[in-house]
Design a protein around this motif. Sequence first.
Motif, PDB file in Angstrom:
ATOM      1  N   LYS A   1       0.941  -1.506  -0.208  1.00 30.98           N
ATOM      2  CA  LYS A   1      -0.456  -0.146   0.080  1.00 30.98           C
ATOM      3  C   LYS A   1       0.961   0.968  -0.167  1.00 30.98           C
ATOM      4  O   LYS A   1       2.028   1.221   0.906  1.00 30.98           O
ATOM      5  CB  LYS A   1      -1.127   0.052   1.354  1.00 30.98           C
ATOM      6  CG  LYS A   1      -1.905  -1.042   1.020  1.00 30.98           C
ATOM      7  CD  LYS A   1      -2.840  -1.119   2.627  1.00 30.98           C
ATOM      8  CE  LYS A   1      -3.395  -1.812   2.971  1.00 30.98           C
ATOM      9  NZ  LYS A   1      -3.940  -1.962   4.279  1.00 30.98           N
ATOM     10  N   PRO A   2       0.430   2.242  -0.785  1.00 28.69           N
ATOM     11  CA  PRO A   2      -0.682   2.431  -1.495  1.00 28.69           C
ATOM     12  C   PRO A   2      -0.075   1.878  -2.970  1.00 28.69           C
ATOM     13  O   PRO A   2       1.126   1.914  -3.586  1.00 28.69           O
ATOM     14  CB  PRO A   2      -1.007   3.862  -1.080  1.00 28.69           C
ATOM     15  CG  PRO A   2       0.241   4.532  -1.344  1.00 28.69           C
ATOM     16  CD  PRO A   2       1.102   3.204  -0.422  1.00 28.69           C
ATOM     17  N   PHE A   3      -0.982   1.239  -3.868  1.00 28.10           N
ATOM     18  CA  PHE A   3      -0.922   0.444  -4.647  1.00 28.10           C
ATOM     19  C   PHE A   3      -1.686   1.050  -5.569  1.00 28.10           C
ATOM     20  O   PHE A   3      -3.120   1.122  -5.091  1.00 28.10           O
ATOM     21  CB  PHE A   3      -0.722  -0.977  -4.556  1.00 28.10           C
ATOM     22  CG  PHE A   3      -2.479  -1.525  -4.343  1.00 28.10           C
ATOM     23  CD1 PHE A   3      -3.987  -1.866  -4.994  1.00 28.10           C
ATOM     24  CD2 PHE A   3      -2.044  -1.710  -2.897  1.00 28.10           C
ATOM     25  CE1 PHE A   3      -4.636  -2.748  -4.487  1.00 28.10           C
ATOM     26  CE2 PHE A   3      -3.787  -2.252  -2.072  1.00 28.10           C
ATOM     27  CZ  PHE A   3      -4.729  -2.957  -3.489  1.00 28.10           C
ATOM     28  N   SER A   4      -1.963   1.052  -6.701  1.00 23.05           N
ATOM     29  CA  SER A   4      -3.267   1.214  -7.372  1.00 23.05           C
ATOM     30  C   SER A   4      -4.099  -0.358  -7.836  1.00 23.05           C
ATOM     31  O   SER A   4      -3.419  -0.917  -8.588  1.00 23.05           O
ATOM     32  CB  SER A   4      -2.305   1.140  -9.311  1.00 23.05           C
ATOM     33  OG  SER A   4      -2.419   1.003 -10.071  1.00 23.05           O
ATOM     34  N   PRO A   5      -5.132  -0.446  -7.950  1.00 29.84           N
ATOM     35  CA  PRO A   5      -6.195  -1.422  -8.105  1.00 29.84           C
ATOM     36  C   PRO A   5      -6.373  -2.030  -9.477  1.00 29.84           C
ATOM     37  O   PRO A   5      -6.136  -2.849  -9.281  1.00 29.84           O
ATOM     38  CB  PRO A   5      -6.939  -0.146  -8.299  1.00 29.84           C
ATOM     39  CG  PRO A   5      -7.242   0.818  -7.440  1.00 29.84           C
ATOM     40  CD  PRO A   5      -6.114   1.342  -8.274  1.00 29.84           C
ATOM     41  N   GLN A   6      -5.754  -1.270 -10.048  1.00 31.03           N
ATOM     42  CA  GLN A   6      -4.997  -1.496 -11.799  1.00 31.03           C
ATOM     43  C   GLN A   6      -3.772  -2.549 -11.061  1.00 31.03           C
ATOM     44  O   GLN A   6      -4.060  -3.340 -12.200  1.00 31.03           O
ATOM     45  CB  GLN A   6      -4.563  -0.247 -12.561  1.00 31.03           C
ATOM     46  CG  GLN A   6      -6.035  -1.278 -14.334  1.00 31.03           C
ATOM     47  CD  GLN A   6      -6.089  -1.805 -14.257  1.00 31.03           C
ATOM     48  OE1 GLN A   6      -7.390  -1.077 -14.538  1.00 31.03           O
ATOM     49  NE2 GLN A   6      -5.756  -2.418 -14.757  1.00 31.03           N
ATOM     50  N   GLU A   7      -3.418  -1.734 -11.428  1.00 32.40           N
ATOM     51  CA  GLU A   7      -1.702  -3.162 -11.023  1.00 32.40           C
ATOM     52  C   GLU A   7      -2.238  -4.214 -10.122  1.00 32.40           C
ATOM     53  O   GLU A   7      -1.859  -5.582 -10.619  1.00 32.40           O
ATOM     54  CB  GLU A   7      -0.739  -2.139 -10.035  1.00 32.40           C
ATOM     55  CG  GLU A   7       0.568  -2.849 -10.188  1.00 32.40           C
ATOM     56  CD  GLU A   7       1.338  -2.686  -8.932  1.00 32.40           C
ATOM     57  OE1 GLU A   7       1.214  -2.012  -8.092  1.00 32.40           O
ATOM     58  OE2 GLU A   7       2.438  -3.471  -8.660  1.00 32.40           O
ATOM     59  N   LEU A   8      -3.574  -4.163  -9.264  1.00 30.47           N
ATOM     60  CA  LEU A   8      -3.757  -5.320  -8.176  1.00 30.47           C
ATOM     61  C   LEU A   8      -4.703  -6.155  -8.944  1.00 30.47           C
ATOM     62  O   LEU A   8      -4.011  -7.704  -9.422  1.00 30.47           O
ATOM     63  CB  LEU A   8      -4.454  -5.510  -7.043  1.00 30.47           C
ATOM     64  CG  LEU A   8      -5.167  -6.529  -6.284  1.00 30.47           C
ATOM     65  CD1 LEU A   8      -3.748  -6.826  -5.839  1.00 30.47           C
ATOM     66  CD2 LEU A   8      -6.041  -5.989  -5.350  1.00 30.47           C
ATOM     67  N   VAL A   9      -5.623  -5.805  -9.963  1.00 27.83           N
ATOM     68  CA  VAL A   9      -5.744  -6.640 -11.233  1.00 27.83           C
ATOM     69  C   VAL A   9      -4.427  -7.364 -12.159  1.00 27.83           C
ATOM     70  O   VAL A   9      -5.148  -8.720 -12.367  1.00 27.83           O
ATOM     71  CB  VAL A   9      -6.891  -5.696 -11.841  1.00 27.83           C
ATOM     72  CG1 VAL A   9      -7.526  -6.044 -13.045  1.00 27.83           C
ATOM     73  CG2 VAL A   9      -7.954  -5.459 -10.855  1.00 27.83           C
ATOM     74  N   SER A  10      -4.122  -6.609 -12.529  1.00 26.77           N
ATOM     75  CA  SER A  10      -3.106  -6.587 -13.336  1.00 26.77           C
ATOM     76  C   SER A  10      -2.241  -8.307 -12.540  1.00 26.77           C
ATOM     77  O   SER A  10      -2.092  -9.508 -12.922  1.00 26.77           O
ATOM     78  CB  SER A  10      -2.175  -6.297 -13.393  1.00 26.77           C
ATOM     79  OG  SER A  10      -2.882  -4.651 -14.058  1.00 26.77           O
ATOM     80  N   ARG A  11      -2.067  -7.906 -11.333  1.00 27.77           N
ATOM     81  CA  ARG A  11      -1.330  -9.076 -10.347  1.00 27.77           C
ATOM     82  C   ARG A  11      -1.859 -10.205 -10.461  1.00 27.77           C
ATOM     83  O   ARG A  11      -1.813 -11.494 -10.978  1.00 27.77           O
ATOM     84  CB  ARG A  11      -1.091  -8.492  -8.802  1.00 27.77           C
ATOM     85  CG  ARG A  11       0.025  -7.545  -9.143  1.00 27.77           C
ATOM     86  CD  ARG A  11       1.782  -7.584  -9.845  1.00 27.77           C
ATOM     87  NE  ARG A  11       2.389  -6.896  -9.184  1.00 27.77           N
ATOM     88  CZ  ARG A  11       3.373  -6.904  -8.113  1.00 27.77           C
ATOM     89  NH1 ARG A  11       3.173  -7.674  -7.231  1.00 27.77           N
ATOM     90  NH2 ARG A  11       3.951  -5.613  -8.005  1.00 27.77           N
ATOM     91  N   VAL A  12      -3.817  -9.912 -10.978  1.00 26.97           N
ATOM     92  CA  VAL A  12      -4.272 -11.165 -10.006  1.00 26.97           C
ATOM     93  C   VAL A  12      -4.471 -11.840 -11.665  1.00 26.97           C
ATOM     94  O   VAL A  12      -4.110 -12.695 -11.463  1.00 26.97           O
ATOM     95  CB  VAL A  12      -5.634 -10.881 -10.036  1.00 26.97           C
ATOM     96  CG1 VAL A  12      -7.080 -11.808  -9.667  1.00 26.97           C
ATOM     97  CG2 VAL A  12      -5.779 -10.355  -8.520  1.00 26.97           C
ATOM     98  N   ARG A  13      -4.422 -11.387 -12.699  1.00 26.54           N
ATOM     99  CA  ARG A  13      -4.071 -11.733 -13.712  1.00 26.54           C
ATOM    100  C   ARG A  13      -2.777 -12.736 -13.518  1.00 26.54           C
ATOM    101  O   ARG A  13      -3.033 -13.411 -14.345  1.00 26.54           O
ATOM    102  CB  ARG A  13      -4.463 -11.326 -14.907  1.00 26.54           C
ATOM    103  CG  ARG A  13      -5.879 -10.326 -14.814  1.00 26.54           C
ATOM    104  CD  ARG A  13      -6.134  -9.809 -16.704  1.00 26.54           C
ATOM    105  NE  ARG A  13      -8.056  -9.416 -16.257  1.00 26.54           N
ATOM    106  CZ  ARG A  13      -8.040  -8.024 -16.789  1.00 26.54           C
ATOM    107  NH1 ARG A  13      -7.106  -7.151 -16.656  1.00 26.54           N
ATOM    108  NH2 ARG A  13      -9.655  -7.790 -16.712  1.00 26.54           N
TER     109      ARG A  13
END
Length: 230
Positions: A103-115
């Motif tokens: 944190k703080p992270f960009s939610p978009q980055e988190l989505v990319s990591r999940v993928r």
Amino acid sequence: MSEKRILVVEDEPSLAEVVSLYLKRAGFQVQIASDGKQAMNILEKQIPDFVILDLMLPEVDGLSLTRWLRDRSDVPIIMVTARREEIDRIAGLEMGADDYVVKPFSPQELVSRVRAVLRRIGRDQAGAESERVLSYDSITINPLSRLVLVRESQIELTAKEFDMLYLLACHPKQVFTRDQLLERVWGGAEYIDPGTVTVHVRRLREKIESDPSSPKHLLTVWGVGYKFEP
Ligand code: CA
């Protein structure tokens, strides 16, 4: 393919909400738990396809929850931490998290990591059937049992050491650069220090070479990378 279900365990409501929003937009189904206890209740009923887990949680903290969850399931986990120093990241990953974000992270980055984690797992599963036992004169590597025999005796390798040895040994004499090894063994996770490859090569040599200082199998190709010599 049906929508993947993600459990977000996060005690900050605004963060949970924004993460959930981005994940839903990316096509995931999202459920939120605001503390570790609530997460356990949900997980006891049904294991989702993915868990995003804040490390600092009321009731049951993220590490204990990960340990608890790993006894039950190998569901992929991304751990969220407030400070890099808060988690010994190796400990977190070795305990079973597949990746982590700070944190703080960009939610978009988190989505990319999940993928990325899902892709990596999909690839592992797809590759499983074509995996074959490799047998060279003093080394036998069985990818199904993940056992390695060196001069007839079984040796203990960590998961990544095994993956790296198997990858190299599957392609004897082919040179892999550090970046290729990071991509193929660690799934290209950006937070991994490239020096990790060197460390793993050194440990592997200590385990498989009769003289680690003068290796016969795991060779350095100066300025390029590494290769396996049968
Ligand atoms: Ca928290």
